[in-house]
Design a protein around this motif. Structure first.
Motif, PDB file in Angstrom:
ATOM      1  N   TYR A  77       0.852  -1.187   0.000  1.00  0.00           N
ATOM      2  CA  TYR A  77       0.000   0.000   0.000  1.00  0.00           C
ATOM      3  C   TYR A  77       0.891   1.242   0.000  1.00  0.00           C
ATOM      4  CZ  TYR A  77      -3.413  -3.474   1.526  1.00  0.00           C
ATOM      5  OH  TYR A  77      -4.204  -4.589   1.618  1.00  0.00           O
ATOM      6  N   ASP A  78       0.387   2.309  -0.603  1.00  0.00           N
ATOM      7  CA  ASP A  78       1.189   3.523  -0.739  1.00  0.00           C
ATOM      8  C   ASP A  78       1.253   4.355   0.534  1.00  0.00           C
ATOM      9  OD1 ASP A  78       1.831   3.019  -3.392  1.00  0.00           O
ATOM     10  OD2 ASP A  78       0.041   4.037  -4.142  1.00  0.00           O
ATOM     11  N   SER A  79       0.310   4.145   1.454  1.00  0.00           N
ATOM     12  CA  SER A  79       0.285   4.941   2.685  1.00  0.00           C
ATOM     13  C   SER A  79      -0.251   4.112   3.841  1.00  0.00           C
ATOM     14  CB  SER A  79      -0.600   6.187   2.501  1.00  0.00           C
ATOM     15  OG  SER A  79      -1.955   5.803   2.329  1.00  0.00           O
ATOM     16  N   ARG A  80      -0.020   4.616   5.067  1.00  0.00           N
ATOM     17  CA  ARG A  80      -0.549   3.947   6.250  1.00  0.00           C
ATOM     18  C   ARG A  80      -2.081   3.951   6.211  1.00  0.00           C
ATOM     19  NH1 ARG A  80       0.518   2.850  11.695  1.00  0.00           N
ATOM     20  NH2 ARG A  80       2.679   3.588  11.588  1.00  0.00           N
ATOM     21  N   ASP A  81      -2.662   5.083   5.779  1.00  0.00           N
ATOM     22  CA  ASP A  81      -4.124   5.179   5.730  1.00  0.00           C
ATOM     23  C   ASP A  81      -4.723   4.126   4.800  1.00  0.00           C
ATOM     24  OD1 ASP A  81      -4.080   7.273   7.488  1.00  0.00           O
ATOM     25  OD2 ASP A  81      -4.223   8.831   5.965  1.00  0.00           O
ATOM     26  N   ALA A  82      -4.061   3.914   3.659  1.00  0.00           N
ATOM     27  CA  ALA A  82      -4.566   2.920   2.706  1.00  0.00           C
ATOM     28  C   ALA A  82      -4.486   1.520   3.307  1.00  0.00           C
ATOM     29  CB  ALA A  82      -3.762   2.990   1.411  1.00  0.00           C
ATOM     30  N   ALA A  83      -3.375   1.235   3.983  1.00  0.00           N
ATOM     31  CA  ALA A  83      -3.220  -0.081   4.617  1.00  0.00           C
ATOM     32  C   ALA A  83      -4.230  -0.248   5.751  1.00  0.00           C
ATOM     33  CB  ALA A  83      -1.797  -0.237   5.138  1.00  0.00           C
ATOM     34  N   HIS A  84      -4.422   0.807   6.534  1.00  0.00           N
ATOM     35  CA  HIS A  84      -5.370   0.743   7.653  1.00  0.00           C
ATOM     36  C   HIS A  84      -6.798   0.529   7.150  1.00  0.00           C
ATOM     37  CE1 HIS A  84      -7.117   1.520  11.568  1.00  0.00           C
ATOM     38  NE2 HIS A  84      -7.907   2.426  11.023  1.00  0.00           N
ATOM     39  N   ALA A  85      -7.146   1.195   6.039  1.00  0.00           N
ATOM     40  CA  ALA A  85      -8.491   1.041   5.475  1.00  0.00           C
ATOM     41  C   ALA A  85      -8.768  -0.410   5.103  1.00  0.00           C
ATOM     42  CB  ALA A  85      -8.646   1.952   4.262  1.00  0.00           C
ATOM     43  N   ARG A  86      -7.752  -1.097   4.619  1.00  0.00           N
ATOM     44  CA  ARG A  86      -7.909  -2.512   4.281  1.00  0.00           C
ATOM     45  C   ARG A  86      -7.975  -3.361   5.544  1.00  0.00           C
ATOM     46  NH1 ARG A  86      -9.267  -6.687   3.793  1.00  0.00           N
ATOM     47  NH2 ARG A  86      -8.742  -8.359   2.327  1.00  0.00           N
ATOM     48  N   ALA A  87      -7.224  -2.971   6.557  1.00  0.00           N
ATOM     49  CA  ALA A  87      -7.174  -3.760   7.792  1.00  0.00           C
ATOM     50  C   ALA A  87      -8.510  -3.762   8.516  1.00  0.00           C
ATOM     51  CB  ALA A  87      -6.078  -3.216   8.709  1.00  0.00           C
ATOM     52  N   VAL A  88      -9.203  -2.629   8.513  1.00  0.00           N
ATOM     53  CA  VAL A  88     -10.444  -2.530   9.287  1.00  0.00           C
ATOM     54  C   VAL A  88     -11.585  -3.353   8.691  1.00  0.00           C
ATOM     55  CG1 VAL A  88      -9.877  -0.255  10.203  1.00  0.00           C
ATOM     56  CG2 VAL A  88     -11.131  -0.423   8.058  1.00  0.00           C
ATOM     57  N   VAL A  89     -11.486  -3.742   7.426  1.00  0.00           N
ATOM     58  CA  VAL A  89     -12.538  -4.559   6.817  1.00  0.00           C
ATOM     59  C   VAL A  89     -12.154  -6.035   6.770  1.00  0.00           C
ATOM     60  CG1 VAL A  89     -13.381  -2.637   5.432  1.00  0.00           C
ATOM     61  CG2 VAL A  89     -11.640  -4.159   4.479  1.00  0.00           C
ATOM     62  N   SER A  90     -11.007  -6.360   7.360  1.00  0.00           N
ATOM     63  CA  SER A  90     -10.554  -7.747   7.374  1.00  0.00           C
ATOM     64  C   SER A  90     -11.189  -8.512   8.532  1.00  0.00           C
ATOM     65  CB  SER A  90      -9.026  -7.798   7.490  1.00  0.00           C
ATOM     66  OG  SER A  90      -8.583  -9.134   7.644  1.00  0.00           O
ATOM     67  N   ASP A  91     -11.342  -9.807   8.358  1.00  0.00           N
ATOM     68  CA  ASP A  91     -11.869 -10.652   9.429  1.00  0.00           C
ATOM     69  C   ASP A  91     -10.829 -10.877  10.523  1.00  0.00           C
ATOM     70  OD1 ASP A  91     -14.243 -10.900   8.061  1.00  0.00           O
ATOM     71  OD2 ASP A  91     -13.620 -12.722   7.015  1.00  0.00           O
ATOM     72  N   ARG A  92      -9.574 -10.632  10.196  1.00  0.00           N
ATOM     73  CA  ARG A  92      -8.484 -10.802  11.163  1.00  0.00           C
ATOM     74  C   ARG A  92      -8.007  -9.456  11.668  1.00  0.00           C
ATOM     75  NH1 ARG A  92      -4.191 -14.005   7.811  1.00  0.00           N
ATOM     76  NH2 ARG A  92      -4.883 -12.488   6.257  1.00  0.00           N
ATOM     77  N   LYS A  93      -7.352  -9.468  12.828  1.00  0.00           N
ATOM     78  CA  LYS A  93      -6.776  -8.236  13.371  1.00  0.00           C
ATOM     79  C   LYS A  93      -5.428  -8.000  12.691  1.00  0.00           C
ATOM     80  CE  LYS A  93      -5.563  -5.855  17.654  1.00  0.00           C
ATOM     81  NZ  LYS A  93      -4.328  -5.292  17.095  1.00  0.00           N
ATOM     82  N   LEU A  94      -5.372  -7.003  11.848  1.00  0.00           N
ATOM     83  CA  LEU A  94      -4.157  -6.703  11.095  1.00  0.00           C
ATOM     84  C   LEU A  94      -3.666  -5.308  11.433  1.00  0.00           C
ATOM     85  CD1 LEU A  94      -5.240  -8.094   7.603  1.00  0.00           C
ATOM     86  CD2 LEU A  94      -3.735  -9.197   9.280  1.00  0.00           C
ATOM     87  N   ASN A  95      -2.349  -5.141  11.415  1.00  0.00           N
ATOM     88  CA  ASN A  95      -1.731  -3.862  11.727  1.00  0.00           C
ATOM     89  C   ASN A  95      -0.815  -3.433  10.583  1.00  0.00           C
ATOM     90  OD1 ASN A  95      -2.663  -3.585  14.587  1.00  0.00           O
ATOM     91  ND2 ASN A  95      -1.507  -5.483  14.793  1.00  0.00           N
ATOM     92  N   PRO A  96      -0.843  -2.156  10.202  1.00  0.00           N
ATOM     93  CA  PRO A  96       0.040  -1.683   9.126  1.00  0.00           C
ATOM     94  C   PRO A  96       1.458  -1.450   9.624  1.00  0.00           C
ATOM     95  CG  PRO A  96      -1.310   0.125   9.923  1.00  0.00           C
ATOM     96  CD  PRO A  96      -1.764  -1.100  10.659  1.00  0.00           C
ATOM     97  N   TYR A  97       2.429  -1.683   8.754  1.00  0.00           N
ATOM     98  CA  TYR A  97       3.821  -1.349   9.079  1.00  0.00           C
ATOM     99  C   TYR A  97       4.525  -0.931   7.802  1.00  0.00           C
ATOM    100  CZ  TYR A  97       5.417  -5.775   7.023  1.00  0.00           C
ATOM    101  OH  TYR A  97       5.698  -6.802   6.149  1.00  0.00           O
TER     102      TYR A  97
END
Length: 222
Positions: free
Chosen positions: A14-34
């Protein structure tokens, strides 16, 4: 392996933290951006939340000699630094010194690689591969440093611009308040040109009346 090469190319980037976070919040798993050493953002199930920065950790780092600070940087690269030290390094106060150490470390490693350029025995190849991996870690930290310093600069510039805007607005209110009759005459003329009439009931004019009263009473504007 290039220092800019992604160590996990199969992971979605992902190009930014916000883009990665947006994907994480709709995931069934708890994911964190780095942020990866390649400059992109990935998602991981590991906890990547930064620990709270403690003042004593900052003061301790600030008081260190160059050798002691270098040792802390080494420990952080190896993952053996305390969470408090790792968080303190990632502050605007410590980032420039941290970045300077990383830059020297990278230059030293590049010089060592240059000395063995053209040597292709097995041991040297293994050593070279190890050095490139370590340089990748350092480059990833440099990306963090640049991001921290850029964010700090943006915040400082924004704060200054906000102060300048407030000062300009305060000066405008004082000027209009001190010359309200003339201001009202100009506004009335401009409104008339547009087929409108001056309206004393508008919120802006009511505020300007207050400025006029303050100017007349010799009180400062807010």
């Amino acid at each position: 392996m290039n220092v800019n090469q992604c160590p996990t190319p199969k992971k979605r980037a992902y190009d930014s933290r916000d883009a990665a976070h947006a994907r994480a919040v709709v995931s069934d798993r708890k994911l964190n951006p780095y942020r990866c050493q390649c400059g992109k953002w990935h998602l991981t199930m590991r906890d990547t939340a930064a620990p709270t920065v403690q003042e004593d950790a900052l003061e301790l780092l600030a008081a260190m000699t160059d050798e002691q600070f270098d040792n802390c940087v080494t420990a952080e690269l190896h993952g053996s630094a305390t969470p408090e030290t790792a968080a303190a390094l990632r502050t605007p106060d410590m980032a420039p010194r941290w970045g300077a150490v990383l830059k020297r470390r990278l230059a030293t490693m590049q010089a060592e690689l240059a000395l063995k350029k053209g040597v292709d025995d097995l041991a040297t190849k293994q050593w070279r591969a190890s050095m490139v991996r370590r340089m990748g870690f350092i480059h990833g930290r440099q990306i963090e440093v640049n991001s921290i310093m850029k964010a700090a600069l943006h915040q400082a510039q924004t704060s200054e611009q906000q102060l300048r805007t407030r000062a300009a607005n305060a000066a405008k209110r004082r000027l209009v308040g001190a010359h309200f009759a003339e201001y009202r005459e100009y506004v009335t003329e401009e409104l008339a040109r547009r087929g409108l009439q001056f309206d004393d009931r508008t919120e802006e004019v009511e505020g300007l009346h207050d400025q006029e009263r303050r100017a007349r009473d010799g009180r400062p504007s807010t």
